[in-house]
Enzyme design. Structure first.
Site, PDB file in Angstrom:
ATOM      1  N   ASP A 118     -11.256   2.169   2.951  1.00  0.00           N
ATOM      2  CA  ASP A 118     -11.711   0.791   2.725  1.00  0.00           C
ATOM      3  C   ASP A 118     -13.107   0.348   2.453  1.00  0.00           C
ATOM      4  O   ASP A 118     -13.495  -0.445   1.942  1.00  0.00           O
ATOM      5  CB  ASP A 118     -11.646  -0.028   4.097  1.00  0.00           C
ATOM      6  CG  ASP A 118     -10.083  -0.648   4.161  1.00  0.00           C
ATOM      7  OD1 ASP A 118      -9.708  -1.004   2.905  1.00  0.00           O
ATOM      8  OD2 ASP A 118      -9.504  -0.940   5.156  1.00  0.00           O
TER       9      ASP A 118
ATOM     10  N   GLN B 217      -5.253  -2.002   9.167  1.00  0.00           N
ATOM     11  CA  GLN B 217      -4.994  -3.242   8.677  1.00  0.00           C
ATOM     12  C   GLN B 217      -5.897  -4.443   9.448  1.00  0.00           C
ATOM     13  O   GLN B 217      -5.575  -4.293  10.685  1.00  0.00           O
ATOM     14  CB  GLN B 217      -3.717  -3.386   8.244  1.00  0.00           C
ATOM     15  CG  GLN B 217      -3.254  -4.846   7.612  1.00  0.00           C
ATOM     16  CD  GLN B 217      -3.777  -4.661   6.253  1.00  0.00           C
ATOM     17  OE1 GLN B 217      -3.732  -3.653   5.551  1.00  0.00           O
ATOM     18  NE2 GLN B 217      -4.079  -5.674   5.607  1.00  0.00           N
TER      19      GLN B 217
ATOM     20  N   LYS C 178       0.845  -1.204   0.007  1.00  0.00           N
ATOM     21  CA  LYS C 178      -0.005   0.040  -0.162  1.00  0.00           C
ATOM     22  C   LYS C 178       0.749   1.091  -0.069  1.00  0.00           C
ATOM     23  O   LYS C 178       0.646   2.229  -0.812  1.00  0.00           O
ATOM     24  CB  LYS C 178      -1.078  -0.013   1.250  1.00  0.00           C
ATOM     25  CG  LYS C 178      -1.960  -1.015   1.133  1.00  0.00           C
ATOM     26  CD  LYS C 178      -2.874  -1.284   2.439  1.00  0.00           C
ATOM     27  CE  LYS C 178      -3.930  -2.439   1.963  1.00  0.00           C
ATOM     28  NZ  LYS C 178      -4.698  -2.975   3.214  1.00  0.00           N
TER      29      LYS C 178
HETATM   30  N1  GUN Z   1      -7.147  -7.090   5.531  1.00  0.00           N
HETATM   31  C1  GUN Z   1      -7.089  -8.159   4.367  1.00  0.00           C
HETATM   32  N2  GUN Z   1      -7.534  -7.237   3.384  1.00  0.00           N
HETATM   33  C2  GUN Z   1      -7.965  -6.005   3.821  1.00  0.00           C
HETATM   34  C3  GUN Z   1      -8.350  -4.879   3.471  1.00  0.00           C
HETATM   35  O1  GUN Z   1      -8.980  -4.905   2.084  1.00  0.00           O
HETATM   36  N3  GUN Z   1      -8.330  -3.922   4.253  1.00  0.00           N
HETATM   37  C4  GUN Z   1      -7.827  -3.930   5.483  1.00  0.00           C
HETATM   38  N4  GUN Z   1      -8.018  -2.607   6.195  1.00  0.00           N
HETATM   39  N5  GUN Z   1      -7.445  -5.048   6.183  1.00  0.00           N
HETATM   40  C5  GUN Z   1      -7.236  -6.042   5.138  1.00  0.00           C
END
Ligand code: GUN
Length: 283
Positions: A118, A95, A51
């Protein structure tokens, strides 16, 4: 045809980068995304690094906050409240998964819905289901863009989604429905799953089970989107929920793992961050 998710994601990131540049010049600052990682889950470490790398590529300022696994819930909530109040922070991402002692639902609901890149906040989820303005979740959004890039219009088609998670299965089913597909939502406990999947013209698999969809379960000409990300216990290589070798020969289009949905999720996260930035800065 193998759907080149990496290339489609690169194209989306290029267009986001252009819009970031133009809007940063106009507004006088760049967008900023804050990513919070609690603990040291190795998969999460990889996601968080990817990211940050994508942010650099498109010109979005990125701050990763690393918190110890034992961080009290209240400390995380208090950090979120201060980020909500910071006018220079446009997007906030915590996350997942979080350590057991932290209430995930409480954390997600604490993020300002307008900074929720998200699309997990209850008000954004409600917006998707009620067709009111909302931030759309990245993976389902990426799947819809992959279908469009492959020239597959869901309108009038039979779409089957395996998996009913809040993050992928449920929202992608709703998006396919809104794109005028007829949608069947099923799961690993569906009785005679193969009889359902054989009806699919579009098959989205987000079941979290390595190679569960095999060639005998699909019809000729199907478009397959594989959201799976599993580690093969024998080879230790990444593999999807779809058995690529037996399904690909029957499919008219299919996403590979890795290199399909994964890169699109991150590209859509960049697009969502830009949208949050514009939402704040243009007000
Ligand atoms: N963990 C696995 N996929 C995701 C996601 O798309 N967003 C977040 N915040 N955590 C994750």
């Amino acid at each position: 045809m193998v759907i080149d998710g990496k290339q489609i994601a690169r194209d989306l990131k290029s267009s986001v980068a252009e819009r970031v540049k133009e809007s940063s010049e106009r507004i006088g600052r760049a967008p900023q995304l804050v990513v919070i990682l609690v603990g040291e889950d190795p998969a999460s470490e990889v996601y968080v690094r990817n990211k940050a790398k994508a942010c650099e590529e498109v010109g979005i300022l990125n701050r990763t906050v690393r918190l110890d696994a034992s961080t009290p819930e209240e400390e995380l909530l208090s950090l979120l409240r201060s980020l909500n109040a910071d006018p220079k922070v446009d997007g906030i991402l915590v996350q997942l998964p979080l350590p057991q002692h932290i209430d995930e639902a409480k954390v997600i609901a604490t993020i300002d819905r307008e900074k929720d890149v998200d699309g997990f906040h209850p008000l954004n989820v409600a917006g998707l289901w009620q067709k009111t303005p909302h931030m759309a979740p990245c993976t389902p959004k990426g799947i819809m863009k992959l279908l469009a890039a492959a020239g597959v219009d869901p309108k009038g088609k039979r779409a089957v989604v395996i998996g009913r998670s809040r993050i992928v299965g449920l929202p992608v089913a709703k998006m396919l429905l809104d794109a005028n597909a007829t949608v069947t939502l099923c799961h690993t406990r569906t009785v005679d799953l193969a009889s359902v999947t054989r009806e699919a013209e579009i098959l989205v698999v987000a079941a979290g089970s390595a190679r569960m969809v095999t060639g005998d379960m699909v019809s000729e000409g199907v478009t397959v989107i594989d959201v799976g990300m599993n580690r093969d216990p024998l080879t230790n290589k990444l593999c999807g929920d779809v058995d690529f070798d037996t399904v690909a020969p029957k499919a008219s289009a299919i996403t590979p793992v890795p290199g399909g949905v994964g890169p699109m999720t991150i590209a859509c996260l960049m697009e969502n961050t830009l949208e949050c930035f514009l939402l704040h800065a243009d007000r």
